[in-house]
Structures are given as C-alpha cells and as structure tokens.
Write a protein that holds these residues in place. Structure first.
Motif, PDB file in Angstrom:
ATOM      1  N   GLY A 104       0.714  -0.922   0.020  1.00  0.00           N
ATOM      2  CA  GLY A 104       0.008   0.031  -0.168  1.00  0.00           C
ATOM      3  C   GLY A 104       0.820   1.220  -0.007  1.00  0.00           C
ATOM      4  O   GLY A 104       2.024   1.236   0.087  1.00  0.00           O
ATOM      5  N   LYS A 105       0.189   2.560   0.065  1.00  0.00           N
ATOM      6  CA  LYS A 105       0.803   3.739  -0.048  1.00  0.00           C
ATOM      7  C   LYS A 105       0.005   4.609   0.454  1.00  0.00           C
ATOM      8  O   LYS A 105      -1.277   4.630   0.542  1.00  0.00           O
ATOM      9  N   ASN A 106       0.471   5.903   0.457  1.00  0.00           N
ATOM     10  CA  ASN A 106      -0.209   7.145   0.942  1.00  0.00           C
ATOM     11  C   ASN A 106       0.029   8.352   0.232  1.00  0.00           C
ATOM     12  O   ASN A 106       0.877   8.338  -0.355  1.00  0.00           O
ATOM     13  N   LEU A 124      -2.498   5.511  -5.925  1.00  0.00           N
ATOM     14  CA  LEU A 124      -2.781   4.993  -4.534  1.00  0.00           C
ATOM     15  C   LEU A 124      -4.239   3.967  -4.425  1.00  0.00           C
ATOM     16  O   LEU A 124      -4.024   2.879  -3.978  1.00  0.00           O
ATOM     17  N   ASN A 128      -3.721   0.225  -3.318  1.00  0.00           N
ATOM     18  CA  ASN A 128      -4.655   0.106  -1.987  1.00  0.00           C
ATOM     19  C   ASN A 128      -5.941  -0.749  -1.973  1.00  0.00           C
ATOM     20  O   ASN A 128      -6.416  -1.411  -1.114  1.00  0.00           O
ATOM     21  N   SER A 155      -7.049  -2.881   5.909  1.00  0.00           N
ATOM     22  CA  SER A 155      -7.744  -1.437   5.784  1.00  0.00           C
ATOM     23  C   SER A 155      -6.795  -0.555   6.856  1.00  0.00           C
ATOM     24  O   SER A 155      -5.714  -0.728   6.931  1.00  0.00           O
ATOM     25  N   TYR A 169      -6.411   8.286   0.746  1.00  0.00           N
ATOM     26  CA  TYR A 169      -6.126   7.119   1.840  1.00  0.00           C
ATOM     27  C   TYR A 169      -7.450   6.443   2.517  1.00  0.00           C
ATOM     28  O   TYR A 169      -7.670   5.262   2.415  1.00  0.00           O
ATOM     29  N   SER A 172      -9.742   4.532   0.371  1.00  0.00           N
ATOM     30  CA  SER A 172      -9.175   3.278  -0.184  1.00  0.00           C
ATOM     31  C   SER A 172      -9.379   2.202   0.965  1.00  0.00           C
ATOM     32  O   SER A 172      -9.762   1.238   0.635  1.00  0.00           O
ATOM     33  N   LYS A 173      -9.098   2.723   2.140  1.00  0.00           N
ATOM     34  CA  LYS A 173      -9.308   1.954   3.481  1.00  0.00           C
ATOM     35  C   LYS A 173     -10.785   1.535   3.688  1.00  0.00           C
ATOM     36  O   LYS A 173     -11.098   0.513   4.166  1.00  0.00           O
TER      37      LYS A 173
END
Length: 270
Positions: A104-106, A124, A128, A155, A169, A172-173
């Motif tokens: 994952g990334k932010n 992202l 993600n 998550s 972010y 996505s979570k």
C-alpha cells in the motif's frame, strides 16, 4: 518489475512435507516485514512480494535464517496480466493457505484546500484497493475449490471516517474494509475465512510522512503479533490500538457534523 529469484533455496517450488504456504505482499514494508518474520518457521513456505529488491533480499535472508522456505517476487502488482500470471503460477504449484495483502501507499493534499494530485491518487487507489480485489478474484476460487484458506485485507482506522489530511487514503481503506466484510459472508460456507485488519499508527516511513498527530503509535513487531493472533483465530476484524479504535469508531456512528467538528478539534483539519 518481473519475478525475482534471489537464490536456489529461495526459488525452489517443491513443497516440503506439510508446510503451510503464506503469501505476503508489501513484505518490504513495516507491517509486512514484521509479519514475514513472525511466520518464518521451518514448516512454512513464504511467498514474499516487495518492490524494493534490496529490501526484499534482506527480508528473504532473515526469514530463511529462521528456517522458512522463501520464494520472493517483485512482479508489478498493478499490471493485471503480470499479476494474474504470477498468481496462476503460484496456485498451479500450491494454493496459498493464507494471503495477506499488505502492499500500500499514502498521499495527502499539499496545501490548505488543495486536492490530491490525480496521478498520485490513482496510483494509491490501484495498490490500496484495486490490487487486493484483483488478488482475491484470482485466489478465492482456488481456495474455495480446495475447501480452505484465509484472505487478509489491510484497511486502517482511517476507514471508519474520512480524514481531511488524507481523503484518498481514507477512501481506499473504507473501500477495502467494506469489500472484506461482504466477502467474509460470501465465502464462509466454503471454509474460506476473510479478515479485515484496521491498524492505527504503526511506526514506518509511510507513517512518518503522514500529516497530523499520531496518537498511540505502535512498533511494527507489536502490530504483527496482534495481527497474526487474529488471523489464526479467523477473526472478522482486527483493529488496534483500543483507545484510537474506540474513538474513530464513534466518528463513524455520530452525526456527521459532530464527527467533522471533532476531527478538526483533534488536529486533523486542513
């Protein structure tokens, strides 16, 4: 980047005895690397994925030193054809018993009132959200046909309520949380478990780069210990630490106006 083979011991695909196969993406990250080391036992075949080849070699060597058999890969997870071919090859040899999608990334807005740059936000969402779903599409049918398996989706506590400091972010979570929750009920009759992990702040370069306060920050080793214990128990949700989880859960159930006021008061406003 294509699949990488670091040494003969790492790349052998012949199963030994009754070893368990655990697939971890993002194994060069803080949580993924800590989980790899926890699962690295002589009766485990680890399939470790990471984009940083040097870091992947380091974590591979560390896990081999603990007795695990390791197959490393740096395949491009956002390339659907390459991802599909990689997972099909893995399943042809041995369907993973556990898949942990840690990659994952932010990203975050660069100034007050600015939206996140679309190329960064798209990248992202690809890694993600889209990638874990793509992986599930490949692995869930194989696990279902075998009659067992565990899918673990990462998550975040940011999935309870969107934060102005990291809206993409958070989205996505929240998306992967909802997907995992729905998937658990869908696959439960076939003895395939689905666990959604919702960590708070875990010490890592990505965590350091995130704007805003970072209360109750945990070291990755502690996070990995709690996650592994929850996976082994087939828990529907693993969320921590308790004080932050309790607070962010309230943000999801309170009236939106109150939640947004609280978010700003807690230092997460723009």
């Amino acid at each position: 980047m294509n699949d990488v083979r670091l040494n003969p011991q790492a790349s052998t695909s012949t199963a030994r005895g009754h070893e368990r196969c655990v697939l971890i993406t993002g194994a060069t990250g803080a949580i993924g690397g800590a989980l790899a080391k926890r699962y690295a036992t002589p009766d485990t075949h680890l399939v470790l994925h990471g984009r940083n080849v040097e870091a992947l070699e380091s974590i591979t060597n560390a896990c081999q030193a603990q007795g695990a058999r390791v197959t490393p890969s740096s395949v491009d997870l956002t390339d659907d054809s390459a991802l599909g071919a990689w997972l099909d090859e893995l399943c042809a040899n041995r369907v993973p018993d556990v898949m942990i999608a840690c990659a994952g990334k932010n990203t975050h807005p660069q100034g007050p009132g600015e939206l996140e740059a679309w190329p960064e936000l798209q990248a992202l969402l690809d890694i993600n959200l889209t990638t874990p779903i793509r992986m599930t599409q490949h692995l869930a049918p194989a696990m279902k046909a075998r009659g067992k398996g565990q899918l673990v989706l990462i998550s975040s506590l940011a999935g309870w309520h969107g934060l102005p400091t990291t809206p993409g972010y958070s989205a996505s979570k929240a998306g992967i949380k909802a997907y995992g929750e729905g998937l658990r009920g869908l696959l439960a009759p076939y003895n395939v478990g689905v666990t959604v992990v919702m960590p708070g702040y875990v010490s890592s370069p990505m965590c350091d780069a995130m704007p805003g306060p970072k209360p109750f920050e945990w070291p990755p080793e502690r996070a990995a210990r709690v996650i592994q214990r929850g996976i082994d128990a087939n828990r529907a949700r693993i969320s921590f630490p308790f004080p932050l989880n309790f607070g962010t859960w309230w943000l999801a159930v309170l009236p939106a106006g109150i939640s947004q006021w609280l978010v700003k008061r807690l230092g997460f406003g723009q």
